[in-house]
Design a protein around this motif. Structure first.
Motif, PDB file in Angstrom:
ATOM      1  N   ARG A   1       7.050   4.098   5.942  1.00  0.00           N
ATOM      2  CA  ARG A   1       7.384   2.677   6.149  1.00  0.00           C
ATOM      3  C   ARG A   1       9.112   3.230   5.052  1.00  0.00           C
ATOM      4  NH1 ARG A   1       3.291  -2.124   4.501  1.00  0.00           N
ATOM      5  NH2 ARG A   1       1.928  -0.895   5.197  1.00  0.00           N
TER       6      ARG A   1
ATOM      7  N   SER B   1       2.524   6.415  -4.876  1.00  0.00           N
ATOM      8  CA  SER B   1       2.086   6.051  -3.372  1.00  0.00           C
ATOM      9  C   SER B   1       0.866   5.192  -3.388  1.00  0.00           C
ATOM     10  CB  SER B   1       1.537   7.644  -2.545  1.00  0.00           C
ATOM     11  OG  SER B   1       0.238   7.431  -2.030  1.00  0.00           O
ATOM     12  N   LYS B   2       0.401   3.996  -2.324  1.00  0.00           N
ATOM     13  CA  LYS B   2      -0.961   3.000  -2.445  1.00  0.00           C
ATOM     14  C   LYS B   2      -2.134   3.600  -1.894  1.00  0.00           C
ATOM     15  CE  LYS B   2       0.207  -0.289  -1.248  1.00  0.00           C
ATOM     16  NZ  LYS B   2      -0.187  -1.866  -0.393  1.00  0.00           N
ATOM     17  N   VAL B   3      -1.696   4.919  -0.745  1.00  0.00           N
ATOM     18  CA  VAL B   3      -2.806   5.301   0.202  1.00  0.00           C
ATOM     19  C   VAL B   3      -4.346   5.399  -0.414  1.00  0.00           C
ATOM     20  CG1 VAL B   3      -2.077   7.694   0.664  1.00  0.00           C
ATOM     21  CG2 VAL B   3      -2.907   6.539   1.966  1.00  0.00           C
TER      22      VAL B   3
ATOM     23  N   MET C   1       0.119  11.848  -6.286  1.00  0.00           N
ATOM     24  CA  MET C   1       0.671  11.481  -5.306  1.00  0.00           C
ATOM     25  C   MET C   1       0.120   9.500  -5.924  1.00  0.00           C
ATOM     26  SD  MET C   1       0.429  12.433  -1.489  1.00  0.00           S
ATOM     27  CE  MET C   1       0.279  11.786  -1.106  1.00  0.00           C
TER      28      MET C   1
ATOM     29  N   GLY D   1     -10.177  -1.488   4.388  1.00  0.00           N
ATOM     30  CA  GLY D   1      -8.965  -1.911   3.233  1.00  0.00           C
ATOM     31  C   GLY D   1      -8.889  -3.285   3.975  1.00  0.00           C
ATOM     32  N   GLY D   2      -7.595  -3.653   3.672  1.00  0.00           N
ATOM     33  CA  GLY D   2      -7.053  -5.262   3.546  1.00  0.00           C
ATOM     34  C   GLY D   2      -6.819  -5.677   4.614  1.00  0.00           C
TER      35      GLY D   2
ATOM     36  N   ALA E   1      -3.318   8.517   8.968  1.00  0.00           N
ATOM     37  CA  ALA E   1      -3.300   9.891   7.879  1.00  0.00           C
ATOM     38  C   ALA E   1      -3.098  10.161   6.983  1.00  0.00           C
ATOM     39  CB  ALA E   1      -3.033  10.893   8.500  1.00  0.00           C
ATOM     40  N   VAL E   2      -2.820  10.182   6.054  1.00  0.00           N
ATOM     41  CA  VAL E   2      -1.876  10.748   4.363  1.00  0.00           C
ATOM     42  C   VAL E   2      -1.360  11.124   5.389  1.00  0.00           C
ATOM     43  CG1 VAL E   2      -1.959  11.161   2.299  1.00  0.00           C
ATOM     44  CG2 VAL E   2      -3.771  10.598   3.433  1.00  0.00           C
ATOM     45  N   TYR E   3       0.615  10.724   4.884  1.00  0.00           N
ATOM     46  CA  TYR E   3       1.576  11.054   5.807  1.00  0.00           C
ATOM     47  C   TYR E   3       2.103  11.801   4.569  1.00  0.00           C
ATOM     48  CZ  TYR E   3       1.359   8.569  10.101  1.00  0.00           C
ATOM     49  OH  TYR E   3       0.604   8.563  11.218  1.00  0.00           O
TER      50      TYR E   3
ATOM     51  N   THR F   1      -8.036   2.518   7.125  1.00  0.00           N
ATOM     52  CA  THR F   1      -7.041   1.917   6.609  1.00  0.00           C
ATOM     53  C   THR F   1      -5.728   1.346   7.551  1.00  0.00           C
ATOM     54  OG1 THR F   1      -4.791   1.418   4.609  1.00  0.00           O
ATOM     55  CG2 THR F   1      -5.225   3.929   5.573  1.00  0.00           C
ATOM     56  N   ASP F   2      -4.688   0.896   7.127  1.00  0.00           N
ATOM     57  CA  ASP F   2      -3.281   0.623   8.509  1.00  0.00           C
ATOM     58  C   ASP F   2      -2.658   1.492   9.187  1.00  0.00           C
ATOM     59  OD1 ASP F   2      -2.148   0.860   5.633  1.00  0.00           O
ATOM     60  OD2 ASP F   2      -1.646  -1.603   6.175  1.00  0.00           O
ATOM     61  N   VAL F   3      -2.703   2.993   8.900  1.00  0.00           N
ATOM     62  CA  VAL F   3      -2.284   4.436   8.578  1.00  0.00           C
ATOM     63  C   VAL F   3      -3.590   6.076   9.406  1.00  0.00           C
ATOM     64  CG1 VAL F   3       0.120   4.377   7.821  1.00  0.00           C
ATOM     65  CG2 VAL F   3      -1.895   4.997   6.696  1.00  0.00           C
TER      66      VAL F   3
ATOM     67  N   LYS G   1     -15.217   2.427   3.423  1.00  0.00           N
ATOM     68  CA  LYS G   1     -14.286   1.484   3.182  1.00  0.00           C
ATOM     69  C   LYS G   1     -13.052   0.652   3.938  1.00  0.00           C
ATOM     70  CE  LYS G   1     -10.244  -0.171   0.285  1.00  0.00           C
ATOM     71  NZ  LYS G   1      -9.349   0.546   1.212  1.00  0.00           N
TER      72      LYS G   1
ATOM     73  N   ALA H   1       5.371  11.455   3.349  1.00  0.00           N
ATOM     74  CA  ALA H   1       6.010  10.397   2.628  1.00  0.00           C
ATOM     75  C   ALA H   1       5.162   8.985   3.313  1.00  0.00           C
ATOM     76  CB  ALA H   1       7.890  10.395   2.876  1.00  0.00           C
ATOM     77  N   ASP H   2       5.362   8.045   2.534  1.00  0.00           N
ATOM     78  CA  ASP H   2       5.101   6.778   2.833  1.00  0.00           C
ATOM     79  C   ASP H   2       6.197   6.913   4.410  1.00  0.00           C
ATOM     80  OD1 ASP H   2       5.070   4.393   4.208  1.00  0.00           O
ATOM     81  OD2 ASP H   2       4.881   2.975   1.615  1.00  0.00           O
TER      82      ASP H   2
HETATM   83  P1  ADP Z   1      -5.774  -0.531   2.107  1.00  0.00           P
HETATM   84  O1  ADP Z   1      -4.771  -2.473   2.205  1.00  0.00           O
HETATM   85  O2  ADP Z   1      -6.373   0.102   4.135  1.00  0.00           O
HETATM   86  O3  ADP Z   1      -6.671  -0.052   1.555  1.00  0.00           O
HETATM   87  P2  ADP Z   1      -2.922   0.007   1.152  1.00  0.00           P
HETATM   88  O4  ADP Z   1      -1.648  -0.765   2.141  1.00  0.00           O
HETATM   89  O5  ADP Z   1      -3.632  -0.060   0.260  1.00  0.00           O
HETATM   90  O6  ADP Z   1      -4.385   0.089   2.580  1.00  0.00           O
HETATM   91  O7  ADP Z   1      -2.527   1.826   2.436  1.00  0.00           O
HETATM   92  C1  ADP Z   1      -2.163   1.526   3.233  1.00  0.00           C
HETATM   93  C2  ADP Z   1      -0.574   2.128   2.855  1.00  0.00           C
HETATM   94  O8  ADP Z   1      -0.198   3.238   2.228  1.00  0.00           O
HETATM   95  C3  ADP Z   1      -0.017   2.362   4.814  1.00  0.00           C
HETATM   96  O9  ADP Z   1       0.128   0.809   4.780  1.00  0.00           O
HETATM   97  C4  ADP Z   1       1.399   3.043   4.107  1.00  0.00           C
HETATM   98  O10 ADP Z   1       3.058   1.842   4.359  1.00  0.00           O
HETATM   99  C5  ADP Z   1       1.143   3.100   2.176  1.00  0.00           C
HETATM  100  N1  ADP Z   1       1.891   4.758   2.301  1.00  0.00           N
HETATM  101  C6  ADP Z   1       2.092   5.271   0.898  1.00  0.00           C
HETATM  102  N2  ADP Z   1       2.658   6.158   0.694  1.00  0.00           N
HETATM  103  C7  ADP Z   1       2.152   7.200   2.511  1.00  0.00           C
HETATM  104  C8  ADP Z   1       1.752   8.474   2.370  1.00  0.00           C
HETATM  105  N3  ADP Z   1       1.589   9.152   1.886  1.00  0.00           N
HETATM  106  N4  ADP Z   1       0.469   8.616   3.929  1.00  0.00           N
HETATM  107  C9  ADP Z   1       0.425   6.927   4.392  1.00  0.00           C
HETATM  108  N5  ADP Z   1       0.745   6.076   3.771  1.00  0.00           N
HETATM  109  C10 ADP Z   1       1.324   5.621   2.596  1.00  0.00           C
END
Ligand code: ADP
Ligand code: ASP
Ligand code: MG
Length: 415
Positions: free
Chosen positions: A194, A218-220, A213, A19-20, A187-189, A183-185, A17, A191-192
């Motif tokens: 950002r 958390s949007k991840v 989470m 993401g945006g 890994a899962v961190y 996605t744009d990060v 998958k 904490a966010d």
């Molecule tokens: P996508 O469009 O790829 O689905 P999202 O914006 O939905 O991406 O999810 C990725 C974003 O989630 C990251 O850019 C980050 O800011 C946010 N995020 C929130 N919590 C976490 C976390 N614990 N680890 C990683 N990213 C996180």
């Protein structure tokens, strides 16, 4: 059944998958296409799920809200689902430009059937016949995430971030054991990143922790995606579409070597607290209010209730939180059911901050350490809720960053 499994081993199906942000511009779509073709040349049979180009779904939400902020229903979902259609088509073109065979598919073409809860629909079933046959012919299916179709052919959407759920549900339907979420990060961190600069990458996260989470903001990864992954024991590999290295594996707890007391500090920046005072005493009022909110698909998050100062008044005070996006609908409903004497206070600039960890189950004292951070900084806590692996508090948004960083340090998560 056996035949299906044989095909899967033979074909090495991997649902991926994007993401945006990963499909947010033509250049990125080209990169995704190159990567998918490379994976195919390495022996995988990719099944692709895509989200709308970044910013697009927000733009569509704004258009609808500018016309009518109270409207939710078939037309709203049809509008929001259109973003994915564009991304599916563009990625298919990019794949075919490179000589691959690909097929663009919307939910109704795949047979992703959902219930009729618009904007928060749940997948009921996925017909894999078409996808399996495409894979057999080495054609890459490119499936629209986030959308489904009801029994009577209405387009639905699965809730914001729902493309993750499409991908995991598709993996389950194809009997896969892992699903890749790009996605744009990287890994899962913890904490966010950002919000908390010292956030660290997590190699592994349990299903249970990831569900918490997701449910506390958390949007991840989308909550339903993790729920389905846990149910069918599908490992989720959350990783970057810009790098090649491994990201985070979300999987069952028994695979983990050890669990920290707290594995993440998670926040939700779009929480609204509603205070009602006075409202009639007794459970009847509460039952009616929350039933009416539920009818409108509004998820009430934290609720606190307290008796009025004078017991003879037969009234109570009620505070609860909701997602910001549900505020217009909630306010309209409150106007309908509340009497004039109730004062309604809407606190908009609120955020929820949570600490999560399966290790909490065996370690006392987490709540004490949690609230110490607020006390030391004179931060008001508006609402609190806990589960056996989570503590959440609602605070003013202006204090969120400071509290998040301090909690991250307190629970030894800083890099
Ligand atoms: P996508 O469009 O790829 O689905 P999202 O914006 O939905 O991406 O999810 C990725 C974003 O989630 C990251 O850019 C980050 O800011 C946010 N995020 C929130 N919590 C976490 C976390 N614990 N680890 C990683 N990213 C996180
Ligand atoms: N495009 C949808 C959204 O922005 C779904 C997703 O990104 O997963 O919510
Ligand atoms: Mg997402």
């Amino acid at each position: 059944m056996l035949e299906e499994m044989a095909m899967q081993v033979d074909k090495n199906i991997v649902v991926k998958k994007f993401g945006g942000t990963s499909v947010g511009a033509l250049e990125r779509i080209e990169n995704v296409a190159t990567r998918v073709i490379r994976d195919q040349s390495r022996g995988e049979s990719p099944v692709i799920v895509v989200s709308a180009m970044s910013g697009e779904t927000n733009r569509l939400v704004r258009l609808a809200n500018d016309l009518d902020p109270y409207y939710r229903g078939a037309a709203y979902d049809m509008l929001l689902a259109s973003g994915e259609q564009v991304a599916v088509a563009l990625l298919t073109i990019a794949l075919e430009k490179r000589g691959a065979k690909a097929a663009p598919l919307l939910a109704h073409q795949v047979g992703i059937q959902t219930d009729a809860l618009f904007s928060k629909a749940r997948i009921r079933s996925i017909d894999t016949t078409k996808i399996s046959s495409l894979v057999e012919q080495n054609i890459i299916p490119v499936v629209a995430g986030f959308q489904g179709v009801t029994e009577d052919d209405q387009i639905t959407t699965l809730g914001r971030g729902g493309s993750d759920t499409t991908a995991v549900a598709l993996t389950a339907a194809l009997k896969g054991s892992a699903c890749e979420i790009y996605t744009d990060v990287p890994a899962v961190y913890s904490a966010d990143p950002r919000l908390v600069a010292k956030a660290r990458e997590l190699k592994t996260v349990t299903f249970e922790e990831m569900m918490e989470m997701a449910s506390v903001g958390s949007k991840v990864l989308h909550f339903r995606a993790v729920e389905i992954a846990a149910k069918y024991n599908i490992k989720i590999h959350s990783r970057s579409s810009f790098e090649d290295r491994d990201g985070t594996w979300v999987m069952a707890e028994e695979n983990m070597l050890e669990n920290p007391v707290v594995s993440s500090v998670t926040h939700d920046p779009s929480t609204v607290v509603i205070q009602l005072n006075p409202v009639p005493a007794g459970a009847a009022f509460l039952a009616n209010l929350f039933a009416r909110l539920a009818e409108k698909n509004i998820v009430v998050d934290i609720i606190t209730q307290s008796a009025s100062d004078s017991p003879s008044a037969h009234t109570q005070r009620l505070h609860f939180s909701i997602p910001e996006e549900d505020l217009p609908q909630t306010q309209k409903l409150l106007q309908e059911i509340l009497k004039n004497e109730t004062e309604v206070k809407v606190m908009r600039d609120m955020a929820k901050i949570s600490v999560i960890g399966v290790g909490m189950k065996n370690h006392p004292g987490v709540a004490a350490r949690f609230f110490k951070i607020f006390k030391e900084r004179n931060v008001d806590v508006h609402l609190v809720t806990t589960s056996d692996i989570k503590i959440s508090a609602v605070v003013a948004k202006s204090q969120l960053k400071e509290v998040a960083e301090a909690l991250h340090t307190e629970f030894d998560l800083d890099v």
